[in-house]
Each structure stands twice: as C-alpha cells, then as structure tokens.
Design a protein around this motif. Structure first.
Motif, mmCIF file in Angstrom:
data_model
loop_
_atom_site.group_PDB
_atom_site.id
_atom_site.type_symbol
_atom_site.label_atom_id
_atom_site.label_comp_id
_atom_site.label_asym_id
_atom_site.label_seq_id
_atom_site.Cartn_x
_atom_site.Cartn_y
_atom_site.Cartn_z
ATOM 1 N N TYR A 52 0.842 -1.206 0.000
ATOM 2 C CA TYR A 52 0.000 0.000 0.000
ATOM 3 C C TYR A 52 0.867 1.241 0.000
ATOM 4 O O TYR A 52 1.758 1.392 0.834
ATOM 5 N N PRO A 73 0.324 5.020 0.607
ATOM 6 C CA PRO A 73 -0.710 5.977 1.027
ATOM 7 C C PRO A 73 -0.655 7.268 0.220
ATOM 8 O O PRO A 73 0.304 7.526 -0.512
ATOM 9 N N TYR A 84 3.310 8.158 4.701
ATOM 10 C CA TYR A 84 3.285 8.280 6.153
ATOM 11 C C TYR A 84 4.368 7.387 6.736
ATOM 12 O O TYR A 84 4.120 6.248 7.112
ATOM 13 N N LEU A 85 5.562 7.901 6.790
ATOM 14 C CA LEU A 85 6.690 7.094 7.264
ATOM 15 C C LEU A 85 7.347 7.803 8.432
ATOM 16 O O LEU A 85 7.146 9.005 8.636
ATOM 17 N N TYR A 86 8.137 7.049 9.199
ATOM 18 C CA TYR A 86 8.802 7.635 10.357
ATOM 19 C C TYR A 86 9.934 8.520 9.895
ATOM 20 O O TYR A 86 10.875 8.057 9.270
ATOM 21 N N PHE A 92 12.222 9.982 11.415
ATOM 22 C CA PHE A 92 13.525 9.909 12.079
ATOM 23 C C PHE A 92 14.341 8.698 11.638
ATOM 24 O O PHE A 92 15.418 8.452 12.149
ATOM 25 N N LEU A 93 13.787 7.919 10.694
ATOM 26 C CA LEU A 93 14.536 6.774 10.175
ATOM 27 C C LEU A 93 15.116 7.141 8.811
ATOM 28 O O LEU A 93 14.574 8.013 8.129
ATOM 29 N N TYR A 118 10.026 -2.297 7.859
ATOM 30 C CA TYR A 118 8.809 -2.879 7.283
ATOM 31 C C TYR A 118 9.044 -4.325 6.877
ATOM 32 O O TYR A 118 8.142 -5.153 6.963
ATOM 33 N N GLN A 165 8.634 0.917 -0.009
ATOM 34 C CA GLN A 165 8.040 0.321 1.178
ATOM 35 C C GLN A 165 6.836 -0.552 0.804
ATOM 36 O O GLN A 165 6.609 -1.610 1.364
ATOM 37 N N ARG A 224 14.800 9.817 19.698
ATOM 38 C CA ARG A 224 14.512 11.037 18.950
ATOM 39 C C ARG A 224 13.902 12.088 19.875
ATOM 40 O O ARG A 224 14.145 13.272 19.741
ATOM 41 N N SER A 251 0.055 11.553 12.866
ATOM 42 C CA SER A 251 0.942 11.681 11.710
ATOM 43 C C SER A 251 0.641 10.598 10.681
ATOM 44 O O SER A 251 1.260 10.548 9.630
ATOM 45 N N LYS A 252 -0.307 9.733 10.987
ATOM 46 C CA LYS A 252 -0.756 8.649 10.096
ATOM 47 C C LYS A 252 0.327 7.621 9.789
ATOM 48 O O LYS A 252 0.159 6.802 8.900
ATOM 49 N N THR A 253 1.455 7.685 10.499
ATOM 50 C CA THR A 253 2.470 6.670 10.280
ATOM 51 C C THR A 253 1.934 5.293 10.662
ATOM 52 O O THR A 253 2.411 4.278 10.159
ATOM 53 N N THR A 277 0.639 3.057 7.722
ATOM 54 C CA THR A 277 1.595 2.244 6.985
ATOM 55 C C THR A 277 1.949 0.986 7.780
ATOM 56 O O THR A 277 2.214 -0.052 7.205
#
Ligand SMILES: Nc1ncnc2c1ncn2[C@@H]1O[C@H](COP(=O)(O)OP(=O)(O)OP(=O)(O)O)[C@@H](O)[C@H]1O
Ligand SMILES: [Mg+2]
Lengths: 300, 632
Positions: A87, A89, A93-95, A97-98, A107, A154, B85, B147-149, B152
């Motif tokens: 998927y 989006p 919508y990913l982190y 800080f990575l 993932y 991803q 963080r 944040s909609k993370t 995912t």
C-alpha cells in the motif's frame, strides 16, 4: 478464461460520523466492484469523491458502515491478507527519524522476513526507486518526490500480489512519473494486480486497463479504458498511398480502388474529455448513474 | 522503620492472590463480552451480531497467540528509536543537575545521613523515571495516529497485540537503561556524599581514668577524633594495640596504628556501616494489659495514627514479641543482636534529664521461665542496639510468669499454675537456647515500661533480632527493581489508555490512576466504613448537619437516600481499591534508606502484582486498538 477475483466489494458504504454519532459525510454509497488478478484498475473522481475512503476500507483502516469488502476472499479487517498486499498511502506516512534503509528494513521485519532476505530486498528496492545516493539520510530531509519513492519501495517490500496506490504520481518529476508508469506496467506483466487512484488522467489513460469514476461517493462509470473512450457512432479510416485528388472520393476509392486499408475503427476522445463529461452530467442529473460504456470487458 | 502492612509470605500469598486475580479477570471479561454482545446485537441484529462477536473473540485468541518475536522486536526497536529522537537522555542530564543541587542542601552531618541521601536519590530517580515512562507511553500511539504513520504499519501483517506489546516493552527498555544509569550515578553520589575521614594524633589521646603514673605504659588511651561531617568519634586504644571506635551517626571507622613511641601515627579508615542492609527477624507482637491478661492491642494515648500501641509503665502491661524457628546455628558468636525503636509517651515530666526506664525480659513460652536481661533508658525513635548473651549470667530478675488469656469460658492460663516448675527459676545461670528457647525454637521477648505514669509505644516491626546483614549493593539494586516494576505498570497504563484516548487525555487518565493507586488503602477504608457514623455519604451528611456520629439520623427520604447511596458507593470503592495498582506498596526506598534488606517475599509478591496488572492492560489495549478505525 476468467481470472481469479482479488477484490470484491458488495454495496460498500461509508458514513463518517462525528463523536456523538451524528452523520457528517456520506463518503461512499453502495459500491459494487470486482477486480481480477492481473488488472490495473484506476479509480478516478474529483477531490473528496471517496477514492481514498475506498482504499482505506479495502485495507481495513476504516470499517464499513454497511456492506462488505473482501480481498483474496477474506474480510478486509483480517490482518493475514496484509501478507500479500502493498500500500502506498496518499502521502507517504513514514517515520521521519529513520533513514531509507532503516525504514525498509523495519517494514521488512514486520513481514517476518529473515535478515538475509531483508538485506537483498532493501538493496534491490532502493536501487529500483533510485535512492542509492540518499539511503543513509533521514526521511525528514527528503523532498516530496523522494518521499514518494521511498513510499513506493516500502509498498513493494514483500513482493505483493496486490498493490494499492493512492495517487502514485503526485509529486514526481516527469522522469519519475515515466518510471512509475513503467513500473506499474512491469508489475502487471509479472501478474500482479494494481489498484490506483489519481487525478492525472493522462497517467491513468496510459496504464489502466479498467477504470471506475466516483462522484460524491457514487460510482458513475465503470469499464475498460479502450471501450470507454471509443466514440461508437463515428468510424475512422486511416489510409496511405493515396493521391490528394482521391481524398474526395475516399469512400469509393476504398471500395473500388482496392486501396491499402490500414485501419478501421472509432476515433477515441481523451480521458479528460470523458471525465469532464461525466462529472458535468452527474452534476446536471444528481443521483442518476451514467454508465454509457457499460458492458464491454467489464467482467461482471 | 515503619512497616504499616505486614509483608505476606510469597508461597502463602500466591494461591489466594492468583485466585482473586482470575476471578477479577473473569468478571471483567464476562462483562466486556456481555456489553459488546449487546452492542453488536443492537447495531447489527441478533444473528450477525452474535456471529460477529464470536468471530472477533476467536480472532483475539489468534492474534495474541500468533505474535511473532521478530515483529515485536522491530516494534520495540521503533519505540526505542522514537524515545531517542524525543531526547530522553535529557532526563539523565536533569538527574545529574538534581544531584549536583542536592549536594548543596543534603546535610551529611545529620544524625542519619545514609537515610537522608538514599531516600533522596531513590525518590528523585523514581519521580523522574516514572514521569519519563508516562510521557513516552502516552504520546506515542496518538502521535502515530495523528501523523498517520500508523496507517503504513497496520497495513502490514502486524497484529495489533504486537503494536501494543512492542510499545510497552520498548519504552520499558528505555526506562530500564535510564534507571540503570541513574542507579549507578546515585550509588556513587551517596557513597561519595557520605565519605569522610577523621584525623587522630597522639596529642588527641590521653590515658583513660585520668592521670597515669609516669613510666606506666600499660594504660589504655582515650580521645576524640577531629570533627568531620558534624561529629567526632571517641577512640579507645588498648595497651595491646587494639583500637575501638564509638558509633556515631550510625557508623564507625577502623583505626590503625603505625610506628611506636614518638613516631606513632594513627590512621582513621573509611566510614563503616553507613550503608547497611540489615536482615531482621521479626516476631509476632501481642500485648498484655495492666491486669496481666493478653490483648491484641495496647492502649491508645490519643494518636490519630494507630500504628503504635502503648503500654503503661509500672504495671503488668507489656509488649510481647514471640519469635519462632530460632536455631542456635543461625547465630554465630556468643550473643544475639537485638534492635528496637520505641515510642515514648509521658503523662508527667518525670525526671526530665533522664530518659524513661524500661526492662527487657526473655520468657520461655512453654515453661513460663522469665529472665529480665536488661534495664535500659529509652531513647525515643532512635534505634537502640542491645545484646542477648547466649550464656546469661547477668540479669536483674528471674521468675515464673504464666500467660493469661481470655476465652469464652473465662480467663485461662498457660502453662496452668499446676504445671509451673518453680525450681527452674532457682538457677543462677541460664543458657539461652536450653532454658529460654523452646525445643521448636520459640521464645518471647517482653518489653515493659518501668516508670509509673509513663508509656512505651510499640509496633510489630519495632523490635527485631538482627540475624546478619545482606549485601548493600544488592539491596540497592533490589530497591531500583521496585522502581522498575512501577515503570512497567505506568507504561502499561499509559499505552493502554493511548490506544483509545488522545495523548493529553491519556496522560491525565494515567496520572489519575497513579494518584488513586497511592490511596488504595484510603479508598478501602472509605469502602469498608467506620463502625460509627455510616459510609462516606452519611458521614458527609452528618458533617454538614453537625450531627453526632452516635445518634441516628432523623428518619425520612433524605436519610434513606444517603444510606442507599452508601450501599452503592461502598462496594464500588471496595472494588476500585482492589483493582487499582497499589503504588504505595511498591516503594522500596523505605527499606533501602533505613538500611533494611528488602525481603525476597516482598520482591516476589510485587513482581507478581506488576505482572497481574501488565497482562490485562496489554489485552485491553490490544482490544481497543483492534476495534478502532485507525484512519479516523
Ligand atoms: N476522517 C474523516 N472524517 C470525516 N469526513 C471525512 C474523513 N475523511 C474523509 N472525509 C470525507 O469523505 C469524503 C471523501 O473523502 P476522500 O478522502 O475519500 O476523497 P478523495 O476522493 O480521496 O479525495 P482527494 O482526491 O482529494 O484525495 C470527503 O467529503 C471528505 O471530506
Ligand atoms: Mg484521496
């Protein structure tokens, strides 16, 4: 031979309610849809027509108000279906800080992939989406297009059978858009099923086999792209090796002069035209379903 | 040390506690099932509703039992990354600043500097770490939803249970590391803060007993060391070269002598016994009233706090501790150390320059032989150390005393007067384990106040035999483990609430639980209700109406309503106090700071209590997360 049904929705309806249970928006009205293996299905519609809502219902991120959504014959809220799904989006919508590698590795671990497989997959995907140079940088430093790319990577981490792409080309440069479209066609050739929604009609026209057009939560049009764009009451001739004088007598010439006929068919409009027509018509006759090109290759 | 509640023996406790837990969880599950069934039937019709709940129920089991360690590890890693963080290390920096400030205002010359330092560092650490645990756990999931993370993540084959568990474990892990760092820093801070050296020179020492005739070298020397941390130690140097140093502020120093004659140097070593982990052997306390009859309680001298019960001086009243299972082999050496901390209550000034006199006796509960081994001056609230010799040659009194106790059939005695063997008291020397301890290891310690009109107050933990000492460092670690258990509970609550509340609301809810958890005892008290004046509502009614607690309220609707309200409220309070986490019971600072070993029973019961909260909180959090629309 009809191929296997991958996605099936039965009068899928979503009503957004507020905290007190009062109805706010009817985002999707009784959607019936069947998508089969190996298809590229495009979901079109103006802003706020319910495309993203449909995607989220298919993924189990939202629960339907009524009706059902089935993927691989399983309920959309069943987690095990996620093994075979990728998927992308609307926005990635990913982190933040990575970095790219950590993101994909994370993932990958959620798919219970072994470290060795993960390493291969991560390297392959970073290369595929062209982020080799930026793979050690945190995502918060990424441009919009780069974020889309890592988002796509991803979505493909598990080599999914079904890929849901919410506006895959938004934010991409022309080369990125081209690559994305090639990639989508590539994936289809590998036998994957793809559902995408987009406003960029040219992109949809280029890649989709079938489309559905949503307007205010209602399906207005559904069918094969080629048949939908055909203008049935017009015939098109294309010929070569004919003199200018002969053009006036073209009908007779073709019949009598045994000219070399290169093709006969109906001229096609652009998808943009069709889209605008349908929206105009829906606005003029609210509640009436247009569905002019129904039937051909619809598969239902 | 004050121990208001007895620590249950783990093996006796675990059975009943597990049963209570299973019942509570079962009731909870049944209620939850009933509510969700009802809801499903109303919203989806009977057949589909029941089928839906049934399916969800099975899916729950599937989700909890198909968790994958690799996915959990990934989510734990994510939580740790998130914490990093969010710059949790700032917590350590704050702690260092707090320690540095504390270095200014903690007074190492107070009478019990060990307690001061230890309780300070442990309280500071626990507040800081619990606050961190709270913030981390409460804002994580709501942040991911905003944040909609999370979209995912949940579209991967992640079980919702893994998301909840990953968060709890991850944040607990972060706090564990912080706790460990703070623990090490604290330990060195305490040791350094309490460290001091005294100096002692030949000039400080003078012959004991005043002037010594010249040339007589064989005279012991006495003197005071220099003043450090607000105290001096008296040093006694034996002609043989052995030295003894007096205890001051709970510690002593070893003094070594180098050289001789004019070249003599005295070296005072590091403080010893500032930090201890005493292993007390407690007895069971009962009282004896002025008529010499056994009572469960002494008298109340008007304290609000019922912890200590008092005995009247100059009477037969006594506080009696019965020790069991004493074995001679458990006490090496020729005497057994006994420590006590008493309350003193004076009804008249008495001789104000002198403390109130008390007597301590040992009694054999089978034969009735009682030997008064010590007459002492009581020091209020200061721990006094006495010795019970194994061979008792010096004593102030010996007699035969029978235990008198009330039964429905009148006062009975034990042993009966006929069984008394008076010849036992005719002996002049007693062997502790032969004459006073019964063959199965029981002995009674009798405390009496010897001055008429004055009172001694005692609670069960006030007097104990000091069997030996445990490792101080290990005790310190156990104390931090107690904080760690609190971290687990706070994190579990925080994550659980954050699965369905926004960050700020989840924080308020968790803090609410924390505060209520500190007052579980009080809630229980309200729930059980005092003997007079009714439950909380009725008492409140009386408070407003200024009614006497002993008279009946005027009959009428108002009174009926108040009483009905109490009947509903009191069980609710009782249930609440039973299911809230008893935070007040987790604190180990009390033990460590007062220099007592944290008993294994304490560690075990608290560990299981924490586990008992963690499991249902995890499941509840999972259920909420699973049944909510992540994309709303
Ligand atoms: N969380 C929500 N709460 C309330 N209403 C919502 C929510 N999400 C979407 N809607 C409403 O539902 C309708 C459909 O929204 P949706 O996001 O599906 O549109 P879309 O077709 O994806 O639009 P776009 O092309 O802009 O992405 C809109 O009217 C929108 O306002
Ligand atoms: Mg959208």
């Amino acid at each position: 031979m009809q191929s296997e049904v991958i996605i099936e929705t039965r009068s899928l309806t979503k009503v957004y309610r507020d905290f007190w249970g009062r109805q706010k928006v009817q985002a999707l009205k009784a959607l019936d849809l069947e998508i089969r293996r190996g298809e590229i299905f495009g979901l079109l519609g103006p802003n706020g027509s319910g495309k993203t809502t449909t995607m989220k219902l298919l993924l189990g991120l939202l629960f339907p108000t009524s009706g059902k959504a089935l993927l691989f014959g399983r309920d959309a809220t069943d987690v095990s279906k996620n093994e075979r799904i990728g998927y992308l989006p609307e926005e990635s919508y990913l982190y933040r800080f990575l970095n790219a590698e950590e993101t994909l590795d994370f993932y990958g671990r959620l798919f219970n992939m072994s470290p060795k497989v993960r390493r291969q997959r991560v390297a392959h995907l970073i290369n595929l989406v062209g982020l080799d140079l930026a793979k050690r940088r945190q995502l918060k430093e990424y441009s919009k297009g780069m974020t889309r790319r890592i988002g796509l990577a991803q979505a493909l981490i598990n080599d999914p059978e079904l890929i849901l792409l919410d506006e895959p080309t938004s934010g991409l440069d022309p080369i990125g858009t081209r690559n994305m479209k090639d990639l989508i066609l590539d994936l289809r050739d590998q036998g994957k099923t793809i559902v995408m929604c987009s406003h960029l009609l040219a992109d949809v026209q280029d890649v989709c086999d079938r489309i559905g057009i949503l307007y205010q939560g209602e399906l207005q049009e559904l069918g094969r792209v080629d048949s939908l764009l055909e203008i049935q009451d017009v015939t098109e001739f294309r010929a070569s090796g004919l003199s200018k004088e002969a053009e006036a007598e073209i009908r007779q010439v073709v019949e009598k002069h045994q000219g070399k006929l290169l093709g006969i068919g109906h001229p096609t409009s652009t998808l943009e035209e069709l889209f605008l027509n349908i929206i105009a018509e829906s606005e003029a006759h609210p509640g009436r379903r247009v569905r002019s090109g129904e039937g051909a290759g619809d598969g239902s | 040390m004050v121990l208001e509640k007895e620590i249950p023996v783990f093996v006796d406790w675990i059975g009943g506690a597990s049963l209570d837990w299973v019942i509570a969880v079962a009731i909870f599950a049944v209620v939850a099932m009933a509510v969700s069934l009802l809801f499903a039937i109303v919203t989806r019709g009977p057949i589909r509703g029941v089928a839906g709940v049934g399916k969800a129920f099975l899916a729950t089991f599937a989700d909890v039992f198909t968790m994958s360690p690799r996915r959990i590890a990934a989510l734990v890693w994510l939580a740790v990354k998130e914490a990093i963080r969010k710059k949790v290390v700032v917590g350590v920096a704050v702690f260092v600043v707090v320690l540095m400030l504390a270095g200014w205002f903690l007074d190492p010359s107070s009478t019990n500097p060990g307690r001061l330092y230890l309780s300070f560092v442990m309280t500071a650490t626990s507040y800081l770490v619990l606050l961190l645990a709270l913030f981390l756990s409460v804002f994580s999931l709501p942040g991911d939803m905003k944040s909609k993370t999370l979209h995912t993540v949940v579209t991967k084959p992640v079980r919702h249970s893994e998301i909840v568990l990953g968060r709890i474990i991850g944040f607990t892990l972060v706090c564990t590391v912080l706790l460990a760092i703070m623990g090490v820093l604290s330990y060195f801070f305490v040791v350094r803060g309490l460290y001091h050296e005294h100096t002692l020179t030949a000039a400080d020492l003078a012959p004991a007993g005043g002037e010594a005739s010249a040339g007589e070298a064989e005279v012991p020397l006495v003197g005071m060391t220099s003043k450090e941390h607000g105290h001096r130690h008296e040093v006694y140097v034996d002609p043989s070269g052995a030295t003894r140093t007096r205890y001051e502020n709970g510690h002593t120093h070893a003094v070594t002598i180098e050289g001789s004659g004019d070249q003599v140097r005295y070296r005072v070593g590091k403080p010893e016994g500032v930090l201890v982990a005493r292993v007390p052997i407690h007895g069971k306390l009962r009282f004896r009233d002025i008529k010499g009859i056994d009572k469960e309680q002494g008298i109340n001298v008007g304290d609000e706090w019922f912890y200590r019960s008092y005995i009247q001086g100059g009477t037969d009243a006594a506080a009696i501790w019965t020790f069991t299972d004493l074995k001679e082999s458990d006490f090496p050496g020729d005497r057994i150390p006994l420590e006590m901390t008493l309350g003193v209550f004076r009804t008249h000034k008495g001789e104000i320059t002198r403390e109130v006199m008390g007597g301590l006796a040992l009694r054999n509960p089978d034969t009735g032989l009682t030997v008064e081994i010590e007459i002492f001056e009581s020091k209020e609230f200061i721990t006094q150390k006495l010795w019970i010799p194994k061979q008792i040659v010096k004593y102030s009194n010996r007699q035969m005393i029978v235990q008198k106790y009330e039964t429905p059939g009148g006062v009975k005695t034990k042993p009966t007067e006929a069984d008394l063997d008076d010849s036992l008291a005719k002996k002049t020397e007693f062997d502790l384990f032969k004459d006073l301890v019964t063959p199965d290891g029981r002995v009674e310690v009798w405390l009496q106040c010897l001055e008429p009109g004055q009172h001694f107050g005692a609670a069960q933990p006030d007097l104990y035999l000091r069997a030996g000492d445990a490792s101080v460092v290990w005790n310190f670690v156990k104390g931090y483990y107690g904080i760690w258990l609190q971290v687990v509970i706070v994190t579990s609550f925080g994550v659980m609430f954050s699965t369905f509340l926004s960050g700020a609301v989840a924080m308020v809810a968790t803090i609410g639980i924390l505060i209520a958890g500190f007052f579980t005892d009080h809630l229980m008290e309200l729930g059980v209700g005092p003997k007079y004046g009714g439950g909380p509502l009725e008492s409140f009614r009386r408070l407003i109406g200024q009614d006497n607690v002993m008279t009946d309220l005027p009959a009428g609707l108002g009174t009926d309503l108040v009483k009905m309200g109490d009947q509903l409220l009191q069980p609710t309070l009782r249930i609440m106090s039973a299911i809230l986490p008893p935070f007040d019971e987790f604190g180990c600072a009390n033990f460590v700071a007062n220099g007592f070993n944290i008993p294994a029973d304490f560690v075990l019961t608290r560990t299981f209590t924490a586990l008992a909260f963690f499991i249902p909180l995890f499941v509840i959090g999972y259920l909420f997360l699973r049944n909510r629309e992540v994309a709303r």
